[in-house]
Design an enzyme around this catalytic site. Structure first.
Site, PDB file in Angstrom:
ATOM      1  N   ASP A  66       0.761  -1.285  -0.031  1.00  0.00           N
ATOM      2  CA  ASP A  66      -0.065   0.021  -0.011  1.00  0.00           C
ATOM      3  C   ASP A  66       0.817   1.144   0.024  1.00  0.00           C
ATOM      4  O   ASP A  66       2.009   1.191   0.148  1.00  0.00           O
ATOM      5  CB  ASP A  66      -1.288   0.122   1.282  1.00  0.00           C
ATOM      6  CG  ASP A  66      -0.266  -0.622   2.460  1.00  0.00           C
ATOM      7  OD1 ASP A  66       0.805  -0.244   2.621  1.00  0.00           O
ATOM      8  OD2 ASP A  66      -0.909  -1.129   3.426  1.00  0.00           O
ATOM      9  N   ASN A 134      -7.642  -2.855  14.517  1.00  0.00           N
ATOM     10  CA  ASN A 134      -9.013  -3.327  13.786  1.00  0.00           C
ATOM     11  C   ASN A 134      -9.027  -4.386  13.207  1.00  0.00           C
ATOM     12  O   ASN A 134     -10.018  -4.586  12.505  1.00  0.00           O
ATOM     13  CB  ASN A 134      -9.775  -1.951  13.315  1.00  0.00           C
ATOM     14  CG  ASN A 134      -8.887  -1.407  12.175  1.00  0.00           C
ATOM     15  OD1 ASN A 134      -7.888  -2.168  11.569  1.00  0.00           O
ATOM     16  ND2 ASN A 134      -9.570  -0.476  11.171  1.00  0.00           N
ATOM     17  N   HIS A 136      -7.141  -4.803  10.243  1.00  0.00           N
ATOM     18  CA  HIS A 136      -7.033  -4.406   8.823  1.00  0.00           C
ATOM     19  C   HIS A 136      -5.520  -5.246   8.329  1.00  0.00           C
ATOM     20  O   HIS A 136      -4.683  -5.521   9.025  1.00  0.00           O
ATOM     21  CB  HIS A 136      -6.897  -3.107   8.281  1.00  0.00           C
ATOM     22  CG  HIS A 136      -5.747  -2.120   8.948  1.00  0.00           C
ATOM     23  ND1 HIS A 136      -6.075  -1.054   9.465  1.00  0.00           N
ATOM     24  CD2 HIS A 136      -4.497  -2.569   8.939  1.00  0.00           C
ATOM     25  CE1 HIS A 136      -4.594  -0.627   9.887  1.00  0.00           C
ATOM     26  NE2 HIS A 136      -3.887  -1.329   9.214  1.00  0.00           N
ATOM     27  N   GLU A 141      -9.726  -2.235   5.499  1.00  0.00           N
ATOM     28  CA  GLU A 141     -10.261  -1.654   6.661  1.00  0.00           C
ATOM     29  C   GLU A 141     -11.743  -2.648   6.862  1.00  0.00           C
ATOM     30  O   GLU A 141     -12.140  -3.265   5.835  1.00  0.00           O
ATOM     31  CB  GLU A 141     -10.590  -0.600   6.602  1.00  0.00           C
ATOM     32  CG  GLU A 141      -9.617   0.542   6.515  1.00  0.00           C
ATOM     33  CD  GLU A 141      -8.768   0.992   7.849  1.00  0.00           C
ATOM     34  OE1 GLU A 141      -8.562  -0.158   8.544  1.00  0.00           O
ATOM     35  OE2 GLU A 141      -8.361   1.740   7.932  1.00  0.00           O
TER      36      GLU A 141
END
Length: 256
Positions: A66, A134, A136, A141
């Site tokens: 990314d 979280n 990811h 996400e």
């Protein structure tokens, strides 16, 4: 799924680098999928040491997961800059073998398609992953639906807050990124997920022990046939019993 727990992140990084070395030495054109952030630094330090002791990386192709939208390669918080600092500047990986999304592309849809084309031409043999608090992986996400291909994502507030430690203030953290989709990740031949610290213990347990669910993106790795989860003792706390041994259900998984 294999679970490996180490006393320190340094030891974990050495182990993960050894897994990558096996791929590098046994493939004529090895392709490494790479991650950024605090966690994989230990892996890069170990891989650089292996190179210093003779591991040739000139045949390696790298594909990063990314990049922040709006940050150019010279920005100190871009992932391109991170990779140069922690790996590329210290090894003989060839510049034209290095691939990252272009966070300042004028046409982001075309950039995502370009990156998918690179992945199609260079199937990933070894995919390194971190995990967000979280759940990811990459910047995929939690959502009702996980995107299969490279795409633009709006980062959730929890992710922005977590990444704010790398910036002077939270307002400087980019709110969007380009990320590989889950299809490219799952098509990798081998996946190594790394996590360190007590703040990762709960999400690691949800990802490894819980059901496969899109609001815990890392749980999708349960569907892959060759995943190694590399942890320190703090991040593994919910995977062990009162004596510090791997829980019974995980032992069965590890031996399957």
């Amino acid at each position: 799924m294999n679970i490996r727990i180490f006393d320190t992140p340094h030891e974990a990084g050495v182990y993960a680098a050894a897994l990558a070395e096996h791929i590098i030495k046994n493939r004529p054109k090895p392709v490494l999928g790479l991650a950024t952030g605090a966690t994989p630094i230990h892996f890069y330090q170990a891989l650089v040491r292996l190179h210093q002791y003779g591991l040739d990386l000139s045949r390696v192709t790298t594909i990063n997961l990314d990049e922040y939208i709006g940050l150019g390669p010279s920005h100190e918080q871009s992932y391109s800059y991170f990779m140069q600092k922690h790996l590329f500047d210290h090894t003989n990986i060839l510049p034209d073998h290095i691939h990252l999304p272009n966070g300042i592309a004028t046409n982001l849809e075309m950039e995502c398609n370009r990156y998918d084309g690179i992945i199609q031409k260079n199937p990933i043999h070894f995919q390194l992953l971190g995990i967000g608090v979280n759940g990811h992986i990459g910047f995929n996400e939690p959502d009702d639906l996980l995107q299969s291909k490279t795409h633009v994502v709006r980062l959730q507030l929890e992710t922005v807050k977590s990444n704010a430690r790398f910036f002077n203030q939270i307002e400087e953290v980019p709110k969007k990124a380009i990320t590989l989709g889950v299809q490219a990740i799952l098509q990798s031949e081998q996946i190594v997920l790394m996590a360190f610290g007590p703040e990762k213990a709960n999400i690691v347990a949800k990802s490894v022990l819980g059901n496969v669910r899109t609001d815990v993106p890392a749980s999708i790795l349960q569907l892959h046939k060759q995943v190694t989860v590399v942890l320190d003792r703090e991040s593994a706390k919910q995977l062990v019993d009162e004596y510090g041994n791997l829980r019974t259900e995980l032992k069965r998984m590890d031996n399957s």
